[in-house]
Design a protein around this motif. Structure first.
Motif, PDB file in Angstrom:
ATOM      1  N   UNK A 110       0.818  -1.210   0.000  1.00 13.94           N
ATOM      2  CA  UNK A 110       0.000   0.000   0.000  1.00 13.94           C
ATOM      3  C   UNK A 110       0.853   1.261   0.000  1.00 13.94           C
ATOM      4  N   UNK A 111       1.927   1.254   0.778  1.00 11.79           N
ATOM      5  CA  UNK A 111       2.816   2.415   0.820  1.00 11.79           C
ATOM      6  C   UNK A 111       3.495   2.631  -0.528  1.00 11.79           C
ATOM      7  N   UNK A 112       3.941   1.530  -1.144  1.00 13.11           N
ATOM      8  CA  UNK A 112       4.593   1.633  -2.453  1.00 13.11           C
ATOM      9  C   UNK A 112       3.625   2.145  -3.519  1.00 13.11           C
ATOM     10  N   UNK A 113       2.383   1.666  -3.471  1.00  7.66           N
ATOM     11  CA  UNK A 113       1.391   2.119  -4.442  1.00  7.66           C
ATOM     12  C   UNK A 113       1.045   3.590  -4.226  1.00  7.66           C
ATOM     13  N   UNK A 114       0.872   3.990  -2.987  1.00  8.69           N
ATOM     14  CA  UNK A 114       0.589   5.400  -2.680  1.00  8.69           C
ATOM     15  C   UNK A 114       1.724   6.287  -3.166  1.00  8.69           C
ATOM     16  N   UNK A 115       2.971   5.905  -2.846  1.00 10.21           N
ATOM     17  CA  UNK A 115       4.140   6.683  -3.283  1.00 10.21           C
ATOM     18  C   UNK A 115       4.210   6.767  -4.808  1.00 10.21           C
ATOM     19  N   UNK A 116       3.867   5.660  -5.483  1.00  7.18           N
ATOM     20  CA  UNK A 116       3.918   5.623  -6.945  1.00  7.18           C
ATOM     21  C   UNK A 116       2.894   6.574  -7.565  1.00  7.18           C
ATOM     22  N   UNK A 117       1.704   6.621  -6.988  1.00  7.76           N
ATOM     23  CA  UNK A 117       0.687   7.548  -7.489  1.00  7.76           C
ATOM     24  C   UNK A 117       1.166   8.982  -7.281  1.00  7.76           C
ATOM     25  N   UNK A 118       1.720   9.265  -6.121  1.00  9.92           N
ATOM     26  CA  UNK A 118       2.202  10.615  -5.814  1.00  9.92           C
ATOM     27  C   UNK A 118       3.306  11.035  -6.778  1.00  9.92           C
ATOM     28  N   UNK A 119       4.216  10.125  -7.120  1.00  7.97           N
ATOM     29  CA  UNK A 119       5.343  10.435  -8.010  1.00  7.97           C
ATOM     30  C   UNK A 119       4.933  10.564  -9.470  1.00  7.97           C
ATOM     31  N   UNK A 120       3.772  10.046  -9.814  1.00  7.94           N
ATOM     32  CA  UNK A 120       3.333  10.019 -11.210  1.00  7.94           C
ATOM     33  C   UNK A 120       2.861  11.378 -11.694  1.00  7.94           C
ATOM     34  N   UNK A 121       3.078  11.602 -12.978  1.00  8.79           N
ATOM     35  CA  UNK A 121       2.521  12.784 -13.628  1.00  8.79           C
ATOM     36  C   UNK A 121       1.079  12.523 -14.058  1.00  8.79           C
ATOM     37  N   UNK A 122       0.778  11.261 -14.354  1.00  6.72           N
ATOM     38  CA  UNK A 122      -0.581  10.868 -14.712  1.00  6.72           C
ATOM     39  C   UNK A 122      -0.784   9.416 -14.307  1.00  6.72           C
ATOM     40  N   UNK A 123      -2.052   9.040 -14.148  1.00  8.70           N
ATOM     41  CA  UNK A 123      -2.342   7.639 -13.879  1.00  8.70           C
ATOM     42  C   UNK A 123      -3.331   7.117 -14.911  1.00  8.70           C
ATOM     43  N   UNK A 124      -3.288   5.813 -15.059  1.00  8.23           N
ATOM     44  CA  UNK A 124      -4.197   5.098 -15.934  1.00  8.23           C
ATOM     45  C   UNK A 124      -4.984   4.143 -15.042  1.00  8.23           C
ATOM     46  N   UNK A 125      -6.288   4.189 -15.127  1.00  9.42           N
ATOM     47  CA  UNK A 125      -7.141   3.303 -14.342  1.00  9.42           C
ATOM     48  C   UNK A 125      -7.883   2.403 -15.319  1.00  9.42           C
ATOM     49  N   UNK A 126      -7.646   1.092 -15.182  1.00  2.30           N
ATOM     50  CA  UNK A 126      -8.311   0.120 -16.040  1.00  2.30           C
ATOM     51  C   UNK A 126      -9.426  -0.547 -15.237  1.00  2.30           C
ATOM     52  N   UNK A 127     -10.652  -0.328 -15.666  1.00  2.00           N
ATOM     53  CA  UNK A 127     -11.794  -0.940 -14.990  1.00  2.00           C
ATOM     54  C   UNK A 127     -12.151  -2.262 -15.651  1.00  2.00           C
ATOM     55  N   UNK A 128     -12.729  -3.215 -14.930  1.00  2.00           N
ATOM     56  CA  UNK A 128     -13.093  -3.115 -13.529  1.00  2.00           C
ATOM     57  C   UNK A 128     -11.860  -3.169 -12.631  1.00  2.00           C
ATOM     58  N   UNK A 129     -11.933  -2.431 -11.559  1.00  5.95           N
ATOM     59  CA  UNK A 129     -10.810  -2.330 -10.643  1.00  5.95           C
ATOM     60  C   UNK A 129     -10.906  -3.306  -9.483  1.00  5.95           C
ATOM     61  N   UNK A 130      -9.835  -3.307  -8.701  1.00  5.42           N
ATOM     62  CA  UNK A 130      -9.792  -4.121  -7.498  1.00  5.42           C
ATOM     63  C   UNK A 130     -10.103  -3.282  -6.277  1.00  5.42           C
ATOM     64  N   UNK A 131      -9.815  -3.826  -5.104  1.00  2.87           N
ATOM     65  CA  UNK A 131     -10.141  -3.155  -3.843  1.00  2.87           C
ATOM     66  C   UNK A 131      -9.471  -1.793  -3.714  1.00  2.87           C
ATOM     67  N   UNK A 132      -8.262  -1.647  -4.214  1.00  2.00           N
ATOM     68  CA  UNK A 132      -7.535  -0.396  -4.047  1.00  2.00           C
ATOM     69  C   UNK A 132      -7.636   0.573  -5.204  1.00  2.00           C
ATOM     70  N   UNK A 133      -8.207   0.140  -6.302  1.00  4.28           N
ATOM     71  CA  UNK A 133      -8.213   0.952  -7.520  1.00  4.28           C
ATOM     72  C   UNK A 133      -8.843   2.330  -7.311  1.00  4.28           C
TER      73      UNK A 133
END
Length: 141
Positions: free
Chosen positions: A55-78
């Motif tokens: 969870x910490x790694x994913x949070x840090x990765x989102x913060x460091x990103x310039x943009x995100x891609x969300x592919x639905x359907x998502x999982x619990x954290x999406x």
């Protein structure tokens, strides 16, 4: 080059890896590959300590990103990752194969915010759209 993160679920790992590889091949930098956490594991085998670290790694990765891609359907954290990105004002490419983004009974209110680009079609079309918009945003800034 711009940095990105891909949010989705374990059941979409092939699509996540495909989009990730296509964007990396175009020169974008991937901030974290959460799909590696599933190699040789079942979702049920994670400990709470594993979840905390991931969870910490994913949070840090989102913060460091310039943009995100969300592919639905998502999982619990999406949708949590989507929320972090929106809270930080990140450009978000929201992809649905089945058009659920425009069905009121299935769509979240957050899907319709100005920083969210709704995307449909084939994964190659998604990657092309991302590349075109990122190029345009570079030219504008």
């Amino acid at each position: 080059m711009k940095k990105f993160y891909v949010a989705s679920s374990f059941r979409n790992m092939d699509a996540v890896n495909y989009v990730t590889n296509q964007l990396v091949n175009k020169g974008y930098v991937h901030t974290y590959d959460w799909t590696k956490n599933a190699q040789g594991r079942d979702e049920k085998t994670f400990t709470f300590e594993d979840l905390k670290e991931i969870g910490q790694k994913e949070k840090d990765a989102v913060i460091k990103s310039d943009f995100i891609v969300v592919l639905l359907p998502g999982g619990k954290g999406t949708h949590i990752e989507l929320g972090i990105a929106l809270g930080l004002g990140k450009k978000t490419f929201l992809y649905s194969l089945d058009g659920a983004l425009d069905q009121v009974e299935k769509a979240s209110t957050f899907y319709h915010l100005p920083e969210v680009e709704k995307c449909y079609g084939k994964l190659d079309e998604l990657v092309d759209k991302i590349a075109a918009q990122m190029l345009l945003s570079q030219e504008i800034s």
